[in-house]
Enzyme design. Structure first.
Site, PDB file in Angstrom:
ATOM      1  N   CYS A  96     -34.940  49.064 -28.598  1.00 29.40           N
ATOM      2  CA  CYS A  96     -35.437  48.718 -29.842  1.00 29.40           C
ATOM      3  C   CYS A  96     -36.821  49.472 -30.286  1.00 29.40           C
ATOM      4  O   CYS A  96     -37.725  49.140 -29.479  1.00 29.40           O
ATOM      5  CB  CYS A  96     -35.912  47.273 -30.415  1.00 29.40           C
ATOM      6  SG  CYS A  96     -36.373  46.794 -31.782  1.00 29.40           S
ATOM      7  N   CYS A 248     -38.092  52.276 -38.366  1.00 29.24           N
ATOM      8  CA  CYS A 248     -37.072  52.028 -37.362  1.00 29.24           C
ATOM      9  C   CYS A 248     -37.271  53.127 -36.270  1.00 29.24           C
ATOM     10  O   CYS A 248     -36.802  54.381 -36.577  1.00 29.24           O
ATOM     11  CB  CYS A 248     -35.580  52.115 -37.864  1.00 29.24           C
ATOM     12  SG  CYS A 248     -34.391  51.631 -36.645  1.00 29.24           S
TER      13      CYS A 248
END
Length: 334
Positions: A96, A248
């Site tokens: 992540c 992201c």
């Protein structure tokens, strides 16, 4: 009210942060003993024996579909600062990006790191992290690559969509062929077309390499823009059903891989990626044969420090579970 912690764990503490608007909840103390083996093995132990902790931390009523959790662990390698397991409302992640930047901010807040570079172990592989003097954080990601290009899908409501399939620590379908303006006012339409793209991928059996599920959809609009301070704006539909408030980190890595494959971005050239809400990551890459090694830089801010409390009379003390809970872990190693 008899609030308490489960008898078999020490007081569990966590720190909340946000990276470009996207939250990370990092467990810093009191987590379960997962042993000292390779991180991918510890993910399996966590998933099979301690999944209540995931749901307690990141699902409602304490969390939400947008929350990502990070469990800090002792590293298995002597040169690493820590290991980390990432998770969300429906399962576990190999990597992540925004969460990694949040972990850097958390380690800095705790006085565990200072300005400099460190090694962080993730299920997707080792990641180099760096804290800058101005408070920004970078991570040198796992090898990323474009797997397929010119993939055509037919959606129910939006017609044909053509895009690329790429890996940046997670699998993405990336398209500029969506005919939508990426702005917050268009959130319903952006969500709808992304959901239909995801449904079309599943219906047509289109996957990443070795049958890996494509769990993220990335819609992009490239410049020029009126603001003039970024190169592209994206909308990311995350596996939990919410959109990414940040640009992201793994999605930007996957996008860099596509740009590199087309020859539109050169090694070490900076790419400024904006999110739906306007937060920005800076990305660049090193060539690594047919793959690239991306470096992503952004800002994260610590917002709270808390302790997990449970109540035996609360039916949702370990979170509101759904039918999508307990799915298999997302593939972490390519």
């Amino acid at each position: 009210m008899n609030l308490h912690l489960p008898d078999d764990i020490a007081p569990l503490e966590y720190i909340d942060s946000h990276t470009g608007g996207e939250p990370t909840r990092t467990v810093i103390a009191g987590g379960p003993d997962l042993g000292s083996g390779p991180l991918i093995e510890r993910v399996e132990i966590f998933r099979h024996h301690h999944d209540w902790l995931r749901t307690a931390l990141v699902t409602e009523p304490r969390g939400s579909e947008v929350m990502v959790g990070a469990l800090l662990l002792p590293p298995s390698k002597p040169d690493a600062i820590a290991g980390v397991i990432y998770f969300d409302n429906i399962g576990y992640l190999g990597m992540c990006g925004h969460g990694t930047i949040g972990v850097v901010a958390t380690l800095d807040f705790l006085g565990k790191i200072s300005v400099g570079t460190y090694l962080l172990e993730t299920p997707a592989g080792d990641v180099q992290i760096e804290l800058w003097e101005d408070g920004r954080a970078s991570f040198r990601n796992v090898p990323s690559y474009r797997y397929q290009t010119g993939v055509t899908l037919r959606t129910k409501s939006f017609g044909e969509v053509v895009g690329d399939i790429a890996y940046g620590g997670n699998w993405f379908f990336i398209t500029a062929d969506h005919r939508q303006e990426i702005r917050l006012a268009n959130l319903p339409q952006l969500t709808a077309i992304s959901q239909e793209i995801k449904q079309a991928l599943a219906a047509e059996g289109i996957t990443g390499q070795q049958g890996r599920q494509i769990e993220h959809i990335q819609l992009v609009n490239d410049g020029p823009f009126d603001r003039g301070d970024f190169d592209s704006q994206n909308f990311i539909l995350c596996p939990g059903g919410e959109y990414d408030r940040s640009p992201c980190g793994t999605g930007t890595s996957a996008r860099l891989a596509c740009l590199a494959a087309e020859g539109w971005l050169q090694p070490e050239q900076t790419w400024r990626q904006a999110s739906l809400i306007g937060s920005i990551f800076e990305g660049s890459y090193e060539a690594a044969g047919e793959r690239i090694i991306p470096t992503i830089t952004g800002n994260a801010y610590v917002t709270a420090r808390s302790q997990l409390l449970t109540s035996p009379s609360d039916p949702y003390t370990y979170g509101i579970r759904t039918s999508t809970d307990h799915r298999h872990e997302r593939p972490a190693c390519e």
